[in-house]
Enzyme design. Structure first.
Site, mmCIF file in Angstrom:
data_model
loop_
_atom_site.group_PDB
_atom_site.id
_atom_site.type_symbol
_atom_site.label_atom_id
_atom_site.label_comp_id
_atom_site.label_asym_id
_atom_site.label_seq_id
_atom_site.Cartn_x
_atom_site.Cartn_y
_atom_site.Cartn_z
ATOM 1 N N ASP A 216 0.869 -1.174 0.000
ATOM 2 C CA ASP A 216 0.000 0.000 0.000
ATOM 3 C C ASP A 216 0.905 1.222 0.000
ATOM 4 O OD1 ASP A 216 -2.913 1.046 0.624
ATOM 5 O OD2 ASP A 216 -1.557 2.161 1.914
ATOM 6 N N GLU A 308 -1.845 -1.284 -5.884
ATOM 7 C CA GLU A 308 -3.094 -0.682 -6.349
ATOM 8 C C GLU A 308 -2.862 0.033 -7.666
ATOM 9 O OE1 GLU A 308 -5.881 1.283 -3.122
ATOM 10 O OE2 GLU A 308 -3.781 1.448 -2.621
ATOM 11 N N ASP A 390 -3.277 1.020 7.047
ATOM 12 C CA ASP A 390 -2.509 0.717 5.835
ATOM 13 C C ASP A 390 -2.094 -0.754 5.779
ATOM 14 O OD1 ASP A 390 -2.763 3.348 5.041
ATOM 15 O OD2 ASP A 390 -0.922 3.963 6.056
#
Ligand code: ZN
Length: 458
Positions: A216, A308, A390
């Site tokens: 992340d 992501e 996170d």
């Protein structure tokens, strides 16, 4: 595995060599600007003739925009345009003409809708003050000397390297690399040479081929791994900000150039400007170094890396965040992971942009409708999980790799795959996006499928 790679080295050039390099870069610019002016004048002439009603076949003939066509014309005219042409390598003119041919092609493709991304503008004239001096050699004597501290380039001769070129030299000597071209350019007040090389890489396996890591990326921490590791954000730009501001102020007090009055900058302005440029280049170097170390470690260790699909260009439009996001280098992080996982025999999984990695519970899979950014810990109302926000997101990303991927986009091992059309929640989450954004295709009239003619053509 065969790859095309760049090996870049800083140079220590003598004043005479700097003059020779600038002469070559200048020659490239002359060829670019003269050819661009010719292309433009023919375009203008044709449109003027059209406005007089001249028949299409009687118009001034079009000039070729390809590199061979541009080069043919240049070679006929160079004696008049640049009577000094013998003083520099012909590769210098080729550099400029190649840049023009590419620029014209990209403009044409963009206009016809054959190119993704933002519209590309028509090529503009290059200025001695604004353009980055650069010249590319594709033929002739290009080599690294056996001492690995010098390179030999056509016309320029032996240039001293600031650092050892042993990594490239070893490969060339072992026959696993072949130098295709060499580009010399000035960046951050220093000259560099970059070799484009085809490399035969040995197949490698990650240390833990079966292991998966979710990453992340953020601003508070540069990266949070699903293993619970926090990678600190070094924030090089923030650290350098005091010095950059001081240098910027010092520059503003000097007499700079003024295009309206034709005032030339003072020597002190030039020196202050170079100092500011070097300070910015150092920030960029530090950032690149840190990112390379992190992405290399991830790609060498884990068989699968999940990140992501962040809309970086969109986030950069946010004025409050832009500086921090640009400083963290999100887009560069993704780019490096993509090729390094391939080199190391791993794979990169890119989660869908709308996959709610932060809002999902990593233990029971419950999805929250809302999760404000200020909430730093994730507390699950269903199973009672309490975890750093996170780390929770990183674990969800890691779990994605285990799920079967979309057969249309998933390509399996050894490549970049996208995943995560799983649970969606919250406002704005139920949107389907196509990878790479909206496609612009130049559609002929009346060729749309019968069930898709609902919209009015523009
Ligand atoms: Zn839960």
């Amino acid at each position: 595995m065969q790859t095309v790679q760049a090996y870049q080295f800083a140079l220590d050039v003598t004043p005479a060599q700097v003059r020779a390099l600038l002469a070559h870069a200048g020659a490239a610019r002359v060829a670019f600007n003269w050819s661009l002016a010719r292309v433009k004048s023919v375009l203008d002439q044709r449109s003027a003739e059209r406005s007089y009603g001249v028949a299409e076949e009687l118009l001034t003939p079009v000039v070729g925009w390809s590199l061979p066509a541009l080069r043919r014309v240049w070679n006929v005219e160079k004696g008049v345009v640049a009577p000094w042409w013998r003083e520099v390598s012909k590769e210098a003119f080729n550099t400029g003409l190649d840049a023009l041919a590419r620029g014209l092609k990209q403009w044409g493709d963009s206009r016809r809708g054959q190119r993704a991304g933002r519209p590309v503008g028509f090529p503009r004239f290059k200025s001695r003050h604004r353009s980055i001096p650069s010249v590319r050699f594709t033929t002739g004597a290009i080599r690294v000397e056996p001492d690995r501290k010098h390179v030999v380039l056509p016309r320029l001769g032996r240039l001293k390297l600031h650092e050892s070129a042993r990594k490239l030299a070893r490969r060339v000597e072992a026959g696993t690399a072949r130098i295709m071209s060499a580009t010399v350019r000035r960046a951050g007040g220093r000259w560099h040479v970059a070799f484009t090389v085809t490399v035969e890489r040995t197949d490698r396996r990650p240390e833990r081929p079966a292991a998966t890591v979710g990453v992340d990326v953020g601003i508070r921490h540069l990266a949070v791994l699903s293993t619970g590791e926090f990678v600190a954000n070094p924030r090089h730009l923030d650290t350098a900000q005091t010095r950059l501001r001081a240098l910027g102020r010092a520059l503003s007090r000097k007499q700079g150039p003024d295009r309206r009055t034709g005032r030339v900058p003072s020597q002190r302005w030039r020196r202050a400007s170079a100092r500011l440029g070097r300070a910015h280049a150092r920030v960029a170097d530090l950032r690149r170094d840190g990112l390379h170390k992190l992405t290399t470690r991830l790609a060498c260790t884990y068989g699968t890396v999940v990140v992501e699909d962040l809309h970086v260009a969109g986030m950069l439009r946010n004025r409050r965040l832009a500086r921090h996001i640009a400083d963290a280098g999100f887009a560069e992080f993704r780019r490096q992971l993509a090729y390094k996982t391939v080199w190391n025999g791993g794979r990169l999984v890119v989660a869908d942009r709308w996959y709610p990695s932060s809002k999902t519970c990593s233990r029971c899979g419950a999805v929250k409708a809302k999760l404000p950014l200020r909430e730093r810990t994730y507390t699950c109302t269903s199973c009672g999980l309490v975890l750093d926000r996170d780390v929770n997101a990183a674990r969800n990303l890691a779990d994605l790799a285990v799920q079967p991927t979309d057969p249309e986009t998933g390509t399996g091992m050894g490549g970049v795959v996208s995943a995560g059309s799983g649970p969606v929640a919250g406002r704005g989450a139920i949107q389907k996006t196509h990878f790479g954004g909206q496609e612009a295709k130049n559609r002929q009239p009346d060729t749309a499928p019968a069930d898709q003619t609902g919209t009015v053509p523009s």
